[in-house]
Design a protein around this motif. Structure first.
Motif, mmCIF file in Angstrom:
data_model
loop_
_atom_site.group_PDB
_atom_site.id
_atom_site.type_symbol
_atom_site.label_atom_id
_atom_site.label_comp_id
_atom_site.label_asym_id
_atom_site.label_seq_id
_atom_site.Cartn_x
_atom_site.Cartn_y
_atom_site.Cartn_z
ATOM 1 N N LEU A 148 0.859 -1.181 0.000
ATOM 2 C CA LEU A 148 0.000 0.000 0.000
ATOM 3 C C LEU A 148 0.897 1.232 0.000
ATOM 4 C CD1 LEU A 148 -3.123 0.473 0.298
ATOM 5 C CD2 LEU A 148 -2.687 0.874 2.722
ATOM 6 N N ASP A 149 0.659 2.150 -0.944
ATOM 7 C CA ASP A 149 1.422 3.398 -0.979
ATOM 8 C C ASP A 149 0.831 4.347 0.053
ATOM 9 O OD1 ASP A 149 2.799 5.703 -1.472
ATOM 10 O OD2 ASP A 149 2.343 5.800 -3.619
ATOM 11 N N LEU A 150 1.445 4.405 1.218
ATOM 12 C CA LEU A 150 0.893 5.189 2.324
ATOM 13 C C LEU A 150 0.873 6.678 2.031
ATOM 14 C CD1 LEU A 150 2.432 3.334 5.408
ATOM 15 C CD2 LEU A 150 0.225 2.970 4.292
ATOM 16 N N ASN A 151 1.655 7.109 1.050
ATOM 17 C CA ASN A 151 1.649 8.534 0.697
ATOM 18 C C ASN A 151 0.312 8.974 0.095
ATOM 19 O OD1 ASN A 151 4.351 9.011 1.481
ATOM 20 N ND2 ASN A 151 5.088 8.141 -0.447
ATOM 21 N N LYS A 152 -0.491 8.024 -0.347
ATOM 22 C CA LYS A 152 -1.782 8.359 -0.966
ATOM 23 C C LYS A 152 -2.885 8.583 0.062
ATOM 24 C CE LYS A 152 -1.053 5.886 -5.334
ATOM 25 N NZ LYS A 152 -1.563 4.813 -6.222
ATOM 26 N N TYR A 153 -2.597 8.296 1.338
ATOM 27 C CA TYR A 153 -3.636 8.344 2.356
ATOM 28 C C TYR A 153 -3.287 9.421 3.377
ATOM 29 C CZ TYR A 153 -4.734 4.119 -0.065
ATOM 30 O OH TYR A 153 -5.024 3.232 -1.075
ATOM 31 N N LYS A 154 -3.979 10.544 3.255
ATOM 32 C CA LYS A 154 -3.718 11.712 4.094
ATOM 33 C C LYS A 154 -5.010 12.166 4.770
ATOM 34 C CE LYS A 154 0.557 12.227 2.464
ATOM 35 N NZ LYS A 154 1.752 12.011 3.298
ATOM 36 N N ARG A 199 -14.562 4.530 -8.470
ATOM 37 C CA ARG A 199 -14.062 5.844 -8.036
ATOM 38 C C ARG A 199 -12.552 5.789 -7.866
ATOM 39 N NH1 ARG A 199 -18.544 9.619 -6.772
ATOM 40 N NH2 ARG A 199 -16.931 10.773 -5.642
ATOM 41 N N GLU A 200 -11.934 6.948 -8.033
ATOM 42 C CA GLU A 200 -10.503 7.063 -7.793
ATOM 43 C C GLU A 200 -10.190 7.954 -6.594
ATOM 44 O OE1 GLU A 200 -8.561 8.193 -11.419
ATOM 45 O OE2 GLU A 200 -8.792 6.187 -12.293
ATOM 46 N N ASP A 201 -11.212 8.563 -5.998
ATOM 47 C CA ASP A 201 -11.020 9.469 -4.859
ATOM 48 C C ASP A 201 -11.167 8.723 -3.535
ATOM 49 O OD1 ASP A 201 -13.700 9.014 -5.406
ATOM 50 O OD2 ASP A 201 -14.351 11.045 -4.844
ATOM 51 N N ILE A 202 -10.465 7.595 -3.419
ATOM 52 C CA ILE A 202 -10.643 6.714 -2.256
ATOM 53 C C ILE A 202 -10.224 7.394 -0.955
ATOM 54 C CG2 ILE A 202 -9.946 4.540 -1.189
ATOM 55 C CD1 ILE A 202 -11.864 4.262 -3.583
ATOM 56 N N ASN A 203 -9.108 8.111 -0.964
ATOM 57 C CA ASN A 203 -8.658 8.777 0.261
ATOM 58 C C ASN A 203 -9.713 9.765 0.756
ATOM 59 O OD1 ASN A 203 -6.513 9.597 2.254
ATOM 60 N ND2 ASN A 203 -6.783 11.543 1.192
ATOM 61 N N GLU A 204 -10.295 10.527 -0.143
ATOM 62 C CA GLU A 204 -11.313 11.496 0.242
ATOM 63 C C GLU A 204 -12.553 10.809 0.798
ATOM 64 O OE1 GLU A 204 -9.659 11.479 -2.562
ATOM 65 O OE2 GLU A 204 -8.852 13.487 -2.978
ATOM 66 N N LEU A 205 -12.957 9.704 0.157
ATOM 67 C CA LEU A 205 -14.145 8.990 0.610
ATOM 68 C C LEU A 205 -13.932 8.366 1.986
ATOM 69 C CD1 LEU A 205 -15.181 7.293 -2.754
ATOM 70 C CD2 LEU A 205 -16.346 9.181 -1.605
ATOM 71 N N ILE A 206 -12.736 7.841 2.234
ATOM 72 C CA ILE A 206 -12.464 7.279 3.558
ATOM 73 C C ILE A 206 -12.475 8.379 4.609
ATOM 74 C CG2 ILE A 206 -10.754 6.090 4.998
ATOM 75 C CD1 ILE A 206 -9.896 4.531 2.527
ATOM 76 N N ASN A 207 -11.955 9.547 4.274
ATOM 77 C CA ASN A 207 -11.971 10.668 5.215
ATOM 78 C C ASN A 207 -13.397 11.101 5.555
ATOM 79 O OD1 ASN A 207 -9.352 12.434 6.041
ATOM 80 N ND2 ASN A 207 -8.911 11.201 4.220
ATOM 81 N N GLU A 253 -12.689 21.462 6.652
ATOM 82 C CA GLU A 253 -13.341 22.154 5.529
ATOM 83 C C GLU A 253 -13.406 21.249 4.296
ATOM 84 O OE1 GLU A 253 -12.834 26.207 2.787
ATOM 85 O OE2 GLU A 253 -11.437 25.783 4.431
ATOM 86 N N GLU A 254 -12.325 20.511 4.022
ATOM 87 C CA GLU A 254 -12.309 19.593 2.882
ATOM 88 C C GLU A 254 -13.330 18.473 3.062
ATOM 89 O OE1 GLU A 254 -7.750 19.658 1.205
ATOM 90 O OE2 GLU A 254 -8.104 18.796 3.193
ATOM 91 N N ILE A 255 -13.449 17.967 4.293
ATOM 92 C CA ILE A 255 -14.431 16.921 4.565
ATOM 93 C C ILE A 255 -15.844 17.460 4.377
ATOM 94 C CG2 ILE A 255 -15.416 15.475 6.391
ATOM 95 C CD1 ILE A 255 -12.564 15.085 7.444
ATOM 96 N N GLU A 256 -16.074 18.659 4.860
ATOM 97 C CA GLU A 256 -17.391 19.284 4.702
ATOM 98 C C GLU A 256 -17.748 19.451 3.229
ATOM 99 O OE1 GLU A 256 -19.586 23.532 5.770
ATOM 100 O OE2 GLU A 256 -17.785 22.928 6.889
ATOM 101 N N ASN A 257 -16.780 19.888 2.427
ATOM 102 C CA ASN A 257 -17.029 20.084 0.994
ATOM 103 C C ASN A 257 -17.299 18.749 0.298
ATOM 104 O OD1 ASN A 257 -16.663 22.847 1.214
ATOM 105 N ND2 ASN A 257 -14.491 22.767 0.647
ATOM 106 N N LYS A 258 -16.572 17.719 0.701
ATOM 107 C CA LYS A 258 -16.774 16.405 0.096
ATOM 108 C C LYS A 258 -18.138 15.843 0.454
ATOM 109 C CE LYS A 258 -14.976 13.205 -2.507
ATOM 110 N NZ LYS A 258 -14.547 13.474 -3.886
ATOM 111 N N LYS A 259 -18.550 16.037 1.686
ATOM 112 C CA LYS A 259 -19.875 15.579 2.093
ATOM 113 C C LYS A 259 -20.960 16.290 1.295
ATOM 114 C CE LYS A 259 -19.589 13.677 6.750
ATOM 115 N NZ LYS A 259 -20.173 13.695 8.094
ATOM 116 N N GLU A 260 -20.766 17.578 1.075
ATOM 117 C CA GLU A 260 -21.744 18.331 0.275
ATOM 118 C C GLU A 260 -21.805 17.796 -1.145
ATOM 119 O OE1 GLU A 260 -22.484 22.951 -1.136
ATOM 120 O OE2 GLU A 260 -21.249 22.532 0.628
ATOM 121 N N GLU A 261 -20.629 17.469 -1.712
ATOM 122 C CA GLU A 261 -20.581 16.899 -3.062
ATOM 123 C C GLU A 261 -21.340 15.581 -3.137
ATOM 124 O OE1 GLU A 261 -17.247 14.439 -5.510
ATOM 125 O OE2 GLU A 261 -16.542 16.287 -4.564
#
Length: 381
Positions: free
Chosen positions: A172-178, A263-271, A183-191
């Protein structure tokens, strides 16, 4: 120059899991090509580094006539290119790739088993059909690499290839998981049309029979009337997608379960998620559970080989039996009520780090082919 042929049933396996492995070999002076049924174009980074991909028409049916054509194509590829090592992944490619030893007895074979189709507590049919095949194929195998403890014990004690190793997955490339900002989580939830108070359960899995989405649907049926803000996001596509859509509709869960497709936005979805969930019947070593672990999210998984390796204590998550949708609902409810859904990412995740995995692969190649000189080159990461 040593020449290696990576063989998989389909090309998406290479793109999803094996790019860092191949890049490590390239960086250490190997010539590497791939052979597979091309369902997705080969990764552009590999193409740019001169990796060729040969179309081999594998069938998912082990005894399918298409695999005879595939085997003849492999013979042609080996006859022309004279590879020193063939590294096979996935069951079908693993069978026909290793059968090349009959025609090319000096060819070295390495088999990474991503999860045997026979397992403790598994079906008798799996043992009757697949175990004898793997037992015979082990006689044609120089090295078997297993990715979970149960498969490794079977390999070591029953199959007996020349050498066998246990590794913590394909990496697993741990650099991909941040961690994202609030604010970013809030925006993603709105999306995703989620409310701030929603409790998000994330499932990352191909939509097929093995991944057992039905157990999750049945669990949500028990929860939907009491907890309107528990929402499930399902990431992945597959041949049962339309069937699962109908099951969700039939259960009145259109507002509770959303199918997001590939989907390719896995890090964002996990967050965005509160917990992860995986209800599989069979796994090798599920990387999606590692992804949740890398982001500090707890998981609920079925009590099966592979999942048990990752969900090894309560700090990572909890296990439920396959088919037990009642206890699955109780576990979701527990995390929701107790607000017990995240943990500090520990050093435990480092054993899955792709840097460590490719280093182990390097050592395996070096041990088996002792005339190879290696450097630790990670510029490709």
């Amino acid at each position: 120059m040593k020449k290696v042929l990576y063989v998989t049933t389909v090309s998406r396996t290479i793109n999803a899991f094996l790019v860092p492995h191949i890049e490590m070999l390239l960086a250490n002076g190997y010539k590497v090509d791939c052979a597979c049924s091309i369902d997705k174009p080969l990764d552009k980074k590999l193409q740019a580094k001169g990796v060729r991909v040969f179309e081999v028409p594998f069938s998912r049916n082990p005894l399918g006539l298409g695999n005879i054509k595939a085997f003849n194509k492999l013979i042609d590829i080996q006859s022309i290119n004279e590879y020193d090592v063939i590294h096979v992944h996935t069951p079908i490619a693993g069978i026909y790739g290793r059968l090349l030893r009959f025609k090319f007895p000096r060819l070295k074979t390495i088999y990474t088993a991503h999860g045997y189709h026979f397992l403790k507590g598994g079906s008798k049919l799996g043992w009757m059909l697949y175990y004898p095949i793997e037992k015979f194929m082990a006689s044609l195998t120089n090295v078997t690499i297993n990715i979970n403890k149960e498969d490794y014990e079977i390999t070591k004690n029953k199959l007996n290839p020349e050498k066998c190793y246990l590794m913590s997955g394909v990496g697993l490339d741990l650099n991909k998981y941040k961690k994202l900002s609030d604010e970013e989580i809030e925006n993603k939830k709105e999306e995703l049309d989620l409310k701030e108070e929603d409790f998000v359960v994330l499932n990352i899995a191909e939509v097929n029979k093995n991944k057992n989405h039905i157990q999750l649907i049945k669990a949500m049926e028990l929860l939907k009337d009491r907890y309107h803000n528990i929402k499930v996001l399902c990431v992945g596509d597959g041949k049962l997608l339309e069937h699962i859509k109908k099951e969700i509709s039939k259960s009145g869960l259109e507002e509770n379960i959303k199918l997001l497709g590939y989907r390719e936005d896995i890090n964002e979805l996990i967050n965005v998620s509160d917990i992860g969930i995986l209800m599989s019947h069979r796994e090798g070593l599920p990387r999606n559970l590692m992804e949740f672990m890398a982001c500090g999210r707890k998981v609920i998984a079925t009590n099966i080989r592979g999942c048990r390796d990752v969900v090894c204590n309560e700090s990572v998550g909890s296990l439920v039996e396959v088919g037990d949708y009642i206890n699955t609902a109780k576990e979701i409810e527990k995390y929701y009520i107790l607000n017990d859904r995240s943990f500090e990412v520990s050093e435990e995740i480092n054993k899955y780090n792709v840097r460590n995995i490719v280093s182990e692969i390097k050592d395996i190649y070096g041990e088996v082919y002792g005339d190879i000189s290696y450097e630790k080159i990670f510029s490709y990461m």
